[in-house]
Motif scaffolding. Structure first.
Motif, PDB file in Angstrom:
ATOM      1  N   LEU A  22     -77.312  42.026 -64.886  1.00 36.89           N
ATOM      2  CA  LEU A  22     -79.204  41.805 -64.577  1.00 36.89           C
ATOM      3  C   LEU A  22     -79.761  40.625 -65.134  1.00 36.89           C
ATOM      4  CD1 LEU A  22     -80.498  45.075 -66.749  1.00 36.89           C
ATOM      5  CD2 LEU A  22     -80.119  45.090 -64.551  1.00 36.89           C
ATOM      6  N   LEU A  23     -79.968  39.749 -64.578  1.00 44.11           N
ATOM      7  CA  LEU A  23     -80.879  38.358 -64.270  1.00 44.11           C
ATOM      8  C   LEU A  23     -81.760  38.375 -65.444  1.00 44.11           C
ATOM      9  CD1 LEU A  23     -81.880  35.965 -61.621  1.00 44.11           C
ATOM     10  CD2 LEU A  23     -83.079  36.569 -63.700  1.00 44.11           C
ATOM     11  N   ILE A  24     -81.594  37.703 -66.688  1.00 43.12           N
ATOM     12  CA  ILE A  24     -82.343  37.693 -67.718  1.00 43.12           C
ATOM     13  C   ILE A  24     -82.818  35.728 -68.026  1.00 43.12           C
ATOM     14  CG2 ILE A  24     -81.169  39.292 -69.150  1.00 43.12           C
ATOM     15  CD1 ILE A  24     -79.848  36.708 -70.651  1.00 43.12           C
ATOM     16  N   ASP A  49     -66.514  48.415 -66.647  1.00 41.20           N
ATOM     17  CA  ASP A  49     -65.418  49.413 -66.969  1.00 41.20           C
ATOM     18  C   ASP A  49     -65.679  50.697 -67.850  1.00 41.20           C
ATOM     19  OD1 ASP A  49     -64.285  47.972 -64.820  1.00 41.20           O
ATOM     20  OD2 ASP A  49     -62.419  47.390 -65.438  1.00 41.20           O
ATOM     21  N   GLN A  50     -66.635  50.129 -68.505  1.00 33.34           N
ATOM     22  CA  GLN A  50     -66.355  50.816 -70.385  1.00 33.34           C
ATOM     23  C   GLN A  50     -67.979  51.375 -70.622  1.00 33.34           C
ATOM     24  OE1 GLN A  50     -65.970  47.760 -73.335  1.00 33.34           O
ATOM     25  NE2 GLN A  50     -64.131  47.703 -72.968  1.00 33.34           N
ATOM     26  N   GLY A  51     -68.593  50.816 -68.992  1.00 37.24           N
ATOM     27  CA  GLY A  51     -70.061  51.579 -68.817  1.00 37.24           C
ATOM     28  C   GLY A  51     -70.906  51.179 -69.769  1.00 37.24           C
ATOM     29  N   ARG A  52     -71.081  50.008 -69.879  1.00 39.32           N
ATOM     30  CA  ARG A  52     -72.009  49.004 -70.727  1.00 39.32           C
ATOM     31  C   ARG A  52     -72.714  48.516 -69.908  1.00 39.32           C
ATOM     32  NH1 ARG A  52     -68.748  49.593 -76.134  1.00 39.32           N
ATOM     33  NH2 ARG A  52     -67.805  51.365 -75.512  1.00 39.32           N
ATOM     34  N   GLU A  53     -73.815  47.331 -70.295  1.00 41.48           N
ATOM     35  CA  GLU A  53     -74.836  46.775 -69.271  1.00 41.48           C
ATOM     36  C   GLU A  53     -74.795  45.100 -69.792  1.00 41.48           C
ATOM     37  OE1 GLU A  53     -77.296  47.445 -67.930  1.00 41.48           O
ATOM     38  OE2 GLU A  53     -77.607  49.392 -68.862  1.00 41.48           O
ATOM     39  N   VAL A  54     -74.227  44.810 -68.197  1.00 41.48           N
ATOM     40  CA  VAL A  54     -73.526  43.241 -68.228  1.00 41.48           C
ATOM     41  C   VAL A  54     -75.259  42.287 -67.746  1.00 41.48           C
ATOM     42  CG1 VAL A  54     -72.830  41.581 -67.132  1.00 41.48           C
ATOM     43  CG2 VAL A  54     -71.192  43.852 -67.480  1.00 41.48           C
TER      44      VAL A  54
END
Length: 386
Positions: free
Chosen positions: A279-281, A249-254
């Motif tokens: 993103l798979l890490i 919601d905050q426009g941050r990466e997940v």
């Protein structure tokens, strides 16, 4: 968009009034922000509250803390060994100020400068596996060595492992209760060590014992302080997924670590990846490569415009709530139900201007008629107060 010049330092009176405003009945972080955007000072906003609430349908006065009560809260924060930071203070973290529902005030123990360092949130299951905790510790250690602060929530399992891994390089613990309440209790020593080498922050007043409703609010701060959120082991209904959703919601990466389909602790992570939300890490380098590719102004300020903390703008300087009549208020409120509705959809559905709808919602929230939800959503209360 050019950076906006920072506001002048807050006076002692304004700092106290900002604390009074956020502790006022029916004033949450979003309403606080709207009030400051419209009235520019908490002092003026406090004076406007009674009239706004009456227009929203409120019959009895709002409970507004006195200056003496605010001074007692500040003294309690100091006795707890913490400092009180309000939005608008020079040290308030810019990245956190950029979110719509930034906390109006924070109690901070430790080094407040850590709140402004580029950070990564690391969260996950409380009933984490041994391998999950080991991975969280390794990830936290690698992030710290790379120059990133590690932010988490001091919970059992992955959170605790993340803090342990980053103690030597800098970690921030965000509490769901008061700054003086260790939760869970067995993490009292970990809380002390985080405070000694990093920072501990809390939005709730001193002495607040965390309740279930406090944790989602805590999670938005974890995400808001960070450039990205890493999830290690999370069930489908895990609180860690709330943190991930708030980050989105905050426009941050997940980012999410995949796991076995047979392990329910990995179902939430796998779903985030499958849905394209994360993103798979597999290791810290996967995260660091994304963070390093971000523009420097985003990594350092958390927002492309570099807006300083405390700069709150809405429809131009000195904008005031518009005059509304009873039919307009009914039109807006009748369009709302108990299910949260995006404000943009409400505006389109009512065919009214955004400032008019914003004014009605502000008055209605102060009157206890509506509730706000993450993602700029609102809902009608089924049992509004008299």
């Amino acid at each position: 968009m050019p950076a906006i010049p920072p506001e002048p330092p807050l006076s002692d009176t304004e700092r106290l009034d900002r604390l009074r405003l956020i502790r006022t009945e029916n004033v949450g972080p979003v309403t606080f922000r709207h009030l400051l955007a419209r009235y520019r000072t908490a002092t003026d906003a406090l004076q406007a509250l009674p009239g706004l609430a009456r227009r929203g349908g409120r019959r009895r006065p709002l409970a507004v803390p006195t200056t003496a009560e605010a001074e007692r809260e500040v003294a309690a924060v100091r006795r707890a060994g913490a400092a009180l930071m309000v939005i608008g203070d020079p040290g308030y973290p810019v990245r956190l100020a950029a979110i719509d529902d930034a906390p109006a005030c924070l109690s901070v123990i430790g080094d407040p400068a850590l709140l402004g360092v580029p950070a990564v949130a690391l969260v996950g299951a409380r009933n984490a596996s041994v391998n999950g905790c080991r991975l969280a510790t390794l990830l936290a250690r690698a992030f710290g060595v790379a120059g990133y602060t590690v932010v988490s929530g001091l919970a059992r399992g992955i959170d605790a492992a993340a803090h342990e891994g980053a103690l030597a390089t800098g970690t921030v613990a965000v509490l769901a209760g008061g700054i003086d309440v260790a939760y869970p209790p067995e993490h009292t020593d970990l809380l002390r060590r985080v405070a000694d080498s990093g920072a501990v922050v809390a939005e709730m007043p001193v002495g607040t014992v965390p309740q279930a409703r406090h944790f989602p609010a805590r999670n938005r701060i974890i995400a808001g302080l960070s450039l990205g959120t890493v999830v290690v082991e999370a069930a489908r209904r895990s609180g860690s997924l709330i943190t991930a959703r708030r980050a989105l919601d905050q426009g941050r990466e997940v980012f999410a670590v995949p796991g076995s389909p047979l392990d329910p602790r990995s179902a939430g992570c796998n779903a985030l990846i499958q849905d394209g939300a994360a993103l798979l890490i597999q290791d810290a380098d996967d995260v660091l490569a994304v963070l390093r590719a971000m523009p420097e102004q985003v990594r350092n300020a958390g927002t492309p415009a570099g807006v300083p903390a405390g700069v709150l703008h809405e429809d131009g300087p000195g904008w005031r709530p518009l005059d509304t009549d009873d039919s307009t208020r009914r039109r807006v409120l009748d369009a709302l139900g108990p299910e949260p509705l995006p404000v943009d959809e409400l505006i389109r559905g009512c065919q009214l201007s955004a400032p008019i709808v914003a004014t009605v919602l502000l008055e209605a929230e102060l009157a206890g008629q509506v509730d706000r939800y993450p993602g700029n959503q609102v809902a009608r209360r089924l049992d509004p107060p008299a």
